[in-house]
Design an enzyme around this catalytic site. Sequence first.
Site, mmCIF file in Angstrom:
data_model
loop_
_atom_site.group_PDB
_atom_site.id
_atom_site.type_symbol
_atom_site.label_atom_id
_atom_site.label_comp_id
_atom_site.label_asym_id
_atom_site.label_seq_id
_atom_site.Cartn_x
_atom_site.Cartn_y
_atom_site.Cartn_z
ATOM 1 N N GLY A 78 -36.090 12.753 26.656
ATOM 2 C CA GLY A 78 -35.716 12.337 28.001
ATOM 3 C C GLY A 78 -35.145 13.393 28.919
ATOM 4 O O GLY A 78 -34.964 13.137 30.114
ATOM 5 N N ASP A 80 -34.699 16.345 31.570
ATOM 6 C CA ASP A 80 -35.566 16.660 32.703
ATOM 7 C C ASP A 80 -34.850 17.592 33.679
ATOM 8 O O ASP A 80 -33.695 17.971 33.480
ATOM 9 C CB ASP A 80 -36.023 15.377 33.408
ATOM 10 C CG ASP A 80 -34.872 14.430 33.741
ATOM 11 O OD1 ASP A 80 -33.752 14.914 34.011
ATOM 12 O OD2 ASP A 80 -35.081 13.203 33.729
ATOM 13 N N TYR A 127 -45.155 23.701 25.166
ATOM 14 C CA TYR A 127 -46.070 24.773 24.768
ATOM 15 C C TYR A 127 -47.505 24.311 24.540
ATOM 16 O O TYR A 127 -48.328 25.095 24.071
ATOM 17 C CB TYR A 127 -45.543 25.468 23.512
ATOM 18 C CG TYR A 127 -44.290 26.269 23.749
ATOM 19 C CD1 TYR A 127 -44.274 27.320 24.667
ATOM 20 C CD2 TYR A 127 -43.112 25.970 23.070
ATOM 21 C CE1 TYR A 127 -43.123 28.056 24.892
ATOM 22 C CE2 TYR A 127 -41.954 26.700 23.290
ATOM 23 C CZ TYR A 127 -41.965 27.743 24.199
ATOM 24 O OH TYR A 127 -40.820 28.469 24.425
ATOM 25 N N TRP A 128 -47.823 23.040 24.861
ATOM 26 C CA TRP A 128 -49.187 22.545 24.698
ATOM 27 C C TRP A 128 -49.766 22.246 26.082
ATOM 28 O O TRP A 128 -49.968 21.099 26.470
ATOM 29 C CB TRP A 128 -49.210 21.292 23.828
ATOM 30 C CG TRP A 128 -48.860 21.545 22.381
ATOM 31 C CD1 TRP A 128 -48.720 22.750 21.762
ATOM 32 C CD2 TRP A 128 -48.622 20.552 21.375
ATOM 33 N NE1 TRP A 128 -48.402 22.580 20.437
ATOM 34 C CE2 TRP A 128 -48.338 21.242 20.163
ATOM 35 C CE3 TRP A 128 -48.615 19.151 21.363
ATOM 36 C CZ2 TRP A 128 -48.042 20.583 18.970
ATOM 37 C CZ3 TRP A 128 -48.334 18.487 20.173
ATOM 38 C CH2 TRP A 128 -48.053 19.198 18.987
ATOM 39 N N TYR A 222 -52.359 29.052 14.455
ATOM 40 C CA TYR A 222 -52.399 27.721 13.844
ATOM 41 C C TYR A 222 -53.613 26.957 14.379
ATOM 42 O O TYR A 222 -54.726 27.461 14.312
ATOM 43 C CB TYR A 222 -51.067 27.011 14.067
ATOM 44 C CG TYR A 222 -49.895 27.882 13.655
ATOM 45 C CD1 TYR A 222 -49.667 28.186 12.314
ATOM 46 C CD2 TYR A 222 -49.057 28.465 14.608
ATOM 47 C CE1 TYR A 222 -48.622 29.020 11.924
ATOM 48 C CE2 TYR A 222 -48.008 29.299 14.225
ATOM 49 C CZ TYR A 222 -47.800 29.567 12.883
ATOM 50 O OH TYR A 222 -46.780 30.399 12.500
ATOM 51 N N ASP A 223 -53.406 25.767 14.956
ATOM 52 C CA ASP A 223 -54.564 25.030 15.472
ATOM 53 C C ASP A 223 -54.601 25.031 17.001
ATOM 54 O O ASP A 223 -55.251 24.190 17.615
ATOM 55 C CB ASP A 223 -54.568 23.591 14.944
ATOM 56 C CG ASP A 223 -53.368 22.785 15.418
ATOM 57 O OD1 ASP A 223 -52.430 23.383 15.998
ATOM 58 O OD2 ASP A 223 -53.352 21.555 15.211
ATOM 59 N N ARG A 254 -40.453 34.295 31.183
ATOM 60 C CA ARG A 254 -40.478 34.613 29.754
ATOM 61 C C ARG A 254 -41.885 34.314 29.276
ATOM 62 O O ARG A 254 -42.368 33.193 29.400
ATOM 63 C CB ARG A 254 -39.437 33.779 29.002
ATOM 64 C CG ARG A 254 -39.369 34.064 27.488
ATOM 65 C CD ARG A 254 -40.245 33.107 26.716
ATOM 66 N NE ARG A 254 -39.996 33.148 25.268
ATOM 67 C CZ ARG A 254 -40.686 32.463 24.370
ATOM 68 N NH1 ARG A 254 -41.677 31.667 24.757
ATOM 69 N NH2 ARG A 254 -40.402 32.541 23.085
ATOM 70 N N ASP A 256 -44.605 33.810 26.427
ATOM 71 C CA ASP A 256 -44.683 33.424 25.022
ATOM 72 C C ASP A 256 -45.761 34.232 24.296
ATOM 73 O O ASP A 256 -46.787 34.596 24.865
ATOM 74 C CB ASP A 256 -45.013 31.927 24.947
ATOM 75 C CG ASP A 256 -44.992 31.380 23.539
ATOM 76 O OD1 ASP A 256 -43.939 31.464 22.895
ATOM 77 O OD2 ASP A 256 -46.036 30.871 23.086
ATOM 78 N N GLU A 284 -42.021 37.470 24.178
ATOM 79 C CA GLU A 284 -41.575 37.078 22.834
ATOM 80 C C GLU A 284 -42.502 37.687 21.798
ATOM 81 O O GLU A 284 -43.692 37.386 21.754
ATOM 82 C CB GLU A 284 -41.562 35.547 22.707
ATOM 83 C CG GLU A 284 -41.204 35.046 21.315
ATOM 84 C CD GLU A 284 -42.409 34.503 20.549
ATOM 85 O OE1 GLU A 284 -42.333 34.466 19.303
ATOM 86 O OE2 GLU A 284 -43.413 34.132 21.185
ATOM 87 N N ASP A 398 -37.370 24.659 13.245
ATOM 88 C CA ASP A 398 -38.054 23.675 14.075
ATOM 89 C C ASP A 398 -38.383 22.421 13.260
ATOM 90 O O ASP A 398 -38.977 22.527 12.184
ATOM 91 C CB ASP A 398 -39.324 24.338 14.606
ATOM 92 C CG ASP A 398 -40.261 23.409 15.346
ATOM 93 O OD1 ASP A 398 -39.823 22.323 15.745
ATOM 94 O OD2 ASP A 398 -41.430 23.795 15.537
#
Length: 713
Positions: A78, A80, A127-128, A222-223, A254, A256, A284, A398
């Site tokens: 939640g 924001d 990040y997606w 990864y995928d 920043r 990634d 990063e 994580d």
Amino acid sequence: MKRFMKLTAVWTLWLSLTLGLLSPVHAAPDTSVSNKQNFSTDVIYQIFTDRFSDGNPANNPTGAAFDGSCTNLRLYCGGDWQGIINKINDGYLTGMGITAIWISQPVENIYSVINYSGVNNTAYHGYWARDFKKTNPAYGTMQDFKNLIDTAHAHNIKVIIDFAPNHTSPASSDDPSFAENGRLYDNGNLLGGYTNDTQNLFHHYGGTDFSTIENGIYKNLYDLADLNHNNSSVDVYLKDAIKMWLDLGVDGIRVDAVKHMPFGWQKSFMATINNYKPVFTFGEWFLGVNEISPEYHQFANESGMSLLDFRFAQKARQVFRDNTDNMYGLKAMLEGSEVDYAQVNDQVTFIDNHDMERFHTSNGDRRKLEQALAFTLTSRGVPAIYYGSEQYMSGGNDPDNRARLPSFSTTTTAYQVIQKLAPLRKSNPAIAYGSTHERWINNDVIIYERKFGNNVAVVAINRNMNTPASITGLVTSLRRASYNDVLGGILNGNTLTVGAGGAASNFTLAPGGTAVWQYTTDATTPIIGNVGPMMAKPGVTITIDGRGFGSGKGTVYFGTTAVTGADIVAWEDTQIQVKIPAVPGGIYDIRVANAAGAASNIYDNFEVLTGDQVTVRFVINNATTALGQNVFLTGNVSELGNWDPNNAIGPMYNQVVYQYPTWYYDVSVPAGQTIEFKFLKKQGSTVTWEGGANRTFTTPTSGTATVNVNWQP
């Protein structure tokens, strides 16, 4: 730039004064919220947007994507932008001394809920991505984002956005129905998905095993659907997207996963930013414990962006958290990184973040965290505090290190440590720009000094929680006086008495004790502390920060080229804005002379680009090599090394996109120019040039291109 400076031996009459009485705090242009190029005077607070504060429940996701209790940490909880706005307005962040916030990637992410091993997962982390030109509605609308920028700026807080141009979202090469198939949108218009990728928007070389740099760049993390930066549509799209966010007023970026994107493309990406609206940008690149990577430091020194200083973080965790190294190891890290980074003060320092276990453990000694915070806030670099550190949040990897912030208490000792030390970055240039010198050390105790001109800060830390330290023979650059602990004794620090020659009276540093003492004074000769950006084309205005420049315009030198008059856009005692002169591309030293002719220190490693940049993939076929020999590229522009084999681009790659004896490399080169180039083989100091005439190629004005040729015997 190396910032070791000679100690001075100018002493005043005996004074029993604190720094606040020695020198009044005053605002300076280099410390302003409008200074988007220099963050050395700032303290960054990293906010995982979804986990900070829910200011507008109406924008929370519905159904399986949302868990209001935040029990499943892989779902939205939640938080924001309105929640961040509220905590700025109520003084929580400003009261802590925070002057910059780093928020989760603001772009629209996928809406799918993905089940991994029986656990539902969402894009709460940001990040997606699916559309880099729209906002994540769970964080807020575009107007909410603008309100956040405006509110932050009104409270003297800069805004850094996370940006992840390496990939879109999870996808399966075998199942187009998995999640959202990595689909990429341009402001709502579909560009394509991972399967049936007829436009070659993505890489399709399988998942990386992290065995080589090349493997990590061109194979999927990864995928995650790995974007093909050599595709002109992807290149232009990502550069247009970052321009959009710059137009919205962001102050920093920043980036990634910089280890996993072509370095040449990233340099052209940075050139786009710096030639458009330059802001402080850092990437990063993860390093493990005791890992020192030449490629890591080369990237920091040559890409045009700074890095998250994992070397600093890992050593601080070893020394202050895990007791697997001592203060000599800490000193070695500080001294070694001073050499390896061209601009050590531009690297972003931290002790934990969302990609590693939190520093504090559930039953750990809180003093360890407090000391690590004090060390980070007073060390070289740009300090970043992970949200919740001030509340002693704990958590493993994580997603346990990404829990909801449980409290907004302003009375914790950790909050107060940040509150007391953060302002020093604006009030004392020794903290923002100074060199670092160890003044006293044993396994458990370090006393180090930061110094910029005659501005000084001295920090003492005893990590031994049981044994006091008897400090004798300490000599600093502090003037003769008595100095109160800036921390006010909250970490059991003490007053420091300094006599003639900077010799401190003997004292005892308490178990777990930490103290900070400081002195400031005005500079009478120019000293450069920061230059930003560190890479741009002629005509771009850069910012030079420091002290003692004077009120009247002097001269800025790029190498031997003097810049005066109208090309100096602004000149104040602590900041100069100057246009890069029309000099050939290359690496330059920058120095300043004030109106009276007094010269500054040299600030080195500034790169003047030949012009706007594009990425070109150079491919050379049939280049067979002996064991230990590699193929490189050079040419007639500085971006290709100006025909100098020592500055040639490479070693080129030969395993993923193309295989030996074909070699390839993505390179940032001047846009819209005819360039000359050649390939060469190197083994140690032995260089073998290919035969034939110099090759030529006219680069595109935008987008990308590929040159594919055969080795000339």
